[in-house]
Write an enzyme that holds these catalytic residues in place. Structure first.
Site, PDB file in Angstrom:
ATOM      1  N   LYS A 124       9.545  66.037  58.498  1.00 55.35           N
ATOM      2  CA  LYS A 124       8.739  67.251  58.476  1.00 55.35           C
ATOM      3  C   LYS A 124       9.500  68.267  57.633  1.00 55.35           C
ATOM      4  O   LYS A 124      10.738  68.355  57.743  1.00 55.35           O
ATOM      5  CB  LYS A 124       8.561  67.774  59.907  1.00 55.35           C
ATOM      6  CG  LYS A 124       7.660  69.004  60.016  1.00 55.35           C
ATOM      7  CD  LYS A 124       7.484  69.418  61.485  1.00 55.35           C
ATOM      8  CE  LYS A 124       6.474  70.549  61.622  1.00 55.35           C
ATOM      9  NZ  LYS A 124       6.244  70.918  63.051  1.00 55.35           N
ATOM     10  N   SER A 155       1.352  71.157  64.295  1.00 50.72           N
ATOM     11  CA  SER A 155       1.740  71.484  62.947  1.00 50.72           C
ATOM     12  C   SER A 155       2.372  70.315  62.195  1.00 50.72           C
ATOM     13  O   SER A 155       2.480  70.371  60.972  1.00 50.72           O
ATOM     14  CB  SER A 155       2.715  72.663  62.975  1.00 50.72           C
ATOM     15  OG  SER A 155       3.910  72.305  63.643  1.00 50.72           O
ATOM     16  N   SER A 215       3.098  70.310  68.760  1.00 50.91           N
ATOM     17  CA  SER A 215       3.002  69.898  67.359  1.00 50.91           C
ATOM     18  C   SER A 215       3.482  68.499  67.008  1.00 50.91           C
ATOM     19  O   SER A 215       3.320  68.066  65.870  1.00 50.91           O
ATOM     20  CB  SER A 215       3.739  70.884  66.468  1.00 50.91           C
ATOM     21  OG  SER A 215       2.935  72.015  66.282  1.00 50.91           O
TER      22      SER A 215
HETATM   23  N1  GLN Z   1      -0.367  74.943  67.912  1.00 53.65           N
HETATM   24  C1  GLN Z   1       0.750  75.641  68.479  1.00 53.65           C
HETATM   25  C2  GLN Z   1       1.036  76.885  67.671  1.00 53.65           C
HETATM   26  O1  GLN Z   1       0.365  77.109  66.727  1.00 53.65           O
HETATM   27  C3  GLN Z   1       1.951  74.754  68.572  1.00 53.65           C
HETATM   28  C4  GLN Z   1       2.661  74.624  67.286  1.00 53.65           C
HETATM   29  C5  GLN Z   1       3.941  73.841  67.415  1.00 53.65           C
HETATM   30  O2  GLN Z   1       4.154  73.111  68.387  1.00 53.65           O
HETATM   31  N2  GLN Z   1       4.804  74.035  66.433  1.00 53.65           N
HETATM   32  O3  GLN Z   1       1.907  77.624  67.973  1.00 53.65           O
END
Ligand code: GLN
Length: 493
Positions: free
Chosen positions: A80, A155, A179
């Site tokens: 990532k 994400s 995410s």
């Molecule tokens: N969807 C969540 C957010 O936007 C989690 C994102 C994540 O786990 N990095 O914060």
């Protein structure tokens, strides 16, 4: 199996691209394929397939493995693009870091390199890991390999899409509120977010530091177990890193789960859950029962409170973490600033995307004098409340099983106008992050042709049990072996 198939874009022998890490290790050890050839196979797939997916932001020239006998010697992977790897562009999905080249290695990168893994690229992601659909990337949206109209989740959407499309045997990810688990579920791959503190955050660009945790996305629980064993461990450079030994996660994969107590949160199988997803998850739980597990109903109330608390606490931490991007020290700088104030203002308004700005505004507001007690302190209380619910539940069961998301992957653009709707996608994943527990997403079927996941949640540092349960499940089903059209295995047709 043969490499011939109906999809001209699909290159690479299907046996190789669908092989497990253990099988690839066998091929490498027997000299049937060299590390250079293996990296070349996946690099060619990236070249042929990724233009249709956009799962990678950068490609990296494969280096010779740094170890020839490490557990990941010669195994290709993608990071990532939140993990620093010295000399690679590390963008975090943002214009702010679009040209930033990391001057040092994250601990995760250092460990994977030491284990012999071979980096092939940096995966697309929502900007600064804020999002649930990968639509917030400065580098464009990612297509779900199962259905190009669908989002891959976020994400870590690029990581999940790359593994699903068989562009790499595994990918790193991070999970602050879901995410790793949510994109793994949407793309039909296996992912684990370990216990908070299990994997070092050093060199992993910060979003919300008290939640952020690195983990892995791969095809199976066994592959995840191998990789996490290499990534995890104490790191004095991360003050929240846990000083605990890392067990051999593969050693207990084969244990029977007879008598295991699986807790089913009754509040998670109500209106919020799409019925067809509920059916798939229920069928998966039935498999665990068929393997000898016992199920008990447990209570995990207040998921809505958890969601609200997270979407206050995470932006609060983000507003502080992202203050370092000021045009002076890192990355993007606006052109011809009039003065220092203008430099800050224009750099940040031009460098950050809309969702990141929304979070910074919410977070700054929540922390401002006069509102701190009303918002931040109350959200912290909610966090403790939710952790307490898990503590109580683990008095009655050894592992918790439920859905990862309320529905299968949604269409691109479906939630763009309504952030609150997008945030609801995280209702079953966020409570786990509030409590710092390990959580896993395991492919559990399809709804409308799109994958859905089973979530397994464990006690702190009980990753070995999650792997064991997931592996036993994967011995009984083949959801994790199904491949999307871009990775079509001729033996499946
Ligand atoms: N969807 C969540 C957010 O936007 C989690 C994102 C994540 O786990 N990095 O914060």
């Amino acid at each position: 199996m043969s490499s011939s198939n109906q999809h001209p874009a699909a290159t690479g022998d299907s046996a190789t691209i669908n092989a497990s890490i253990a099988e690839l290790r066998g091929l490498l050890a027997a000299g049937r394929i060299s590390p250079t050839e293996l990296a070349g196979t996946f690099a060619a797939r990236i070249e042929a397939v990724d233009p249709g997916l956009n799962s990678l932001i950068s490609r990296v020239e494969a280096a010779a493995p740094a170890s020839t006998d490490g557990p990941l010697a010669g195994i290709p992977y993608v990071h990532k693009d939140i993990f620093c790897a010295k000399g690679t562009r590390t963008t975090c999905g943002s214009r702010m870091l679009a040209d930033w080249v990391a001057p040092y290695d994250s601990t995760v990168h250092e460990r994977l390199t030491r284990s012999g893994a071979v980096l092939l690229g940096k995966a697309n992601m929502d900007e600064f890991a804020m999002g649930s659909s990968n639509e917030n990337s400065h580098f464009g949206a990612v297509a779900n390999p199962w259905d190009a109209k669908a989002v891959p989740g976020g994400s870590s959407g690029g990581s999940a899409a790359a593994v699903a499309a068989r562009l790499a045997p595994f990918a790193t990810g991070t999970d602050t509120g879901g995410s790793i688990r949510q994109p793994a579920a949407y793309c039909g791959v296996t992912g684990i977010k370990p216990t908070y503190g299990r994997v070092s955050r050093y060199g992993m660009i910060a979003y919300a530091s008290s939640f952020d945790q690195g983990g892995v996305i791969a095809k199976s629980a066994e592959d995840c177990a191998i990789v996490l064993g290499e990534m995890a461990g104490f790191d004095p450079r991360d003050s929240t890193s846990a000083d605990r030994e890392v067990p051999d996660y593969t050693a207990t994969l084969g244990e029977s789960i007879a008598g295991l107590r699986v807790g089913i949160p009754r509040q998670w199988f109500t209106d919020a859950l799409e019925p067809a997803v509920g059916d798939a998850v229920t069928a998966a739980i039935d498999e665990l029962r068929a393997a000898g597990a016992e199920t008990v109903e447990i209570d995990l109330p207040d998921a809505e409170i958890a969601l609200a608390a997270y979407y206050l606490l995470a932006p609060a931490e983000a507003s502080s973490n992202l203050s370092r991007f000021d045009g002076v020290r890192f990355g993007y700088r606006c052109e011809e600033p009039k003065d220092l104030q203008d430099l800050y203002e224009r750099t940040r308004s031009e460098g950050f995307g809309a969702e990141v700005k929304r979070r910074i505004l919410v977070g700054t507001y929540a922390l401002s004098a006069g509102y701190y007690d009303a918002f931040y302190r109350r959200a912290q209380k909610a966090r403790r409340l939710v952790s307490g619910h898990f503590d109580r539940a683990f008095g009655q069961c050894d592992v918790i099983a439920g859905p990862v998301t309320p529905s299968a992957a949604f269409d691109r653009g479906a939630h763009s106008a309504d952030p609150a709707k997008m945030y609801l996608e995280d209702i079953f994943t966020i409570p786990v992050n509030l409590a710092g527990l390990p959580g896993m997403s395991v492919p559990a079927g399809f709804v409308g042709g799109r994958p859905v996941g089973l979530q397994l949640i464990g006690r702190h540092f009980d990753e070995a049990r999650l792997f064991n349960v997931a592996h036993q499940y994967q011995q009984r089903v083949d959801w994790h072996r199904r491949t999307p059209p871009v990775a079509a295995d001729s033996s499946n047709h």
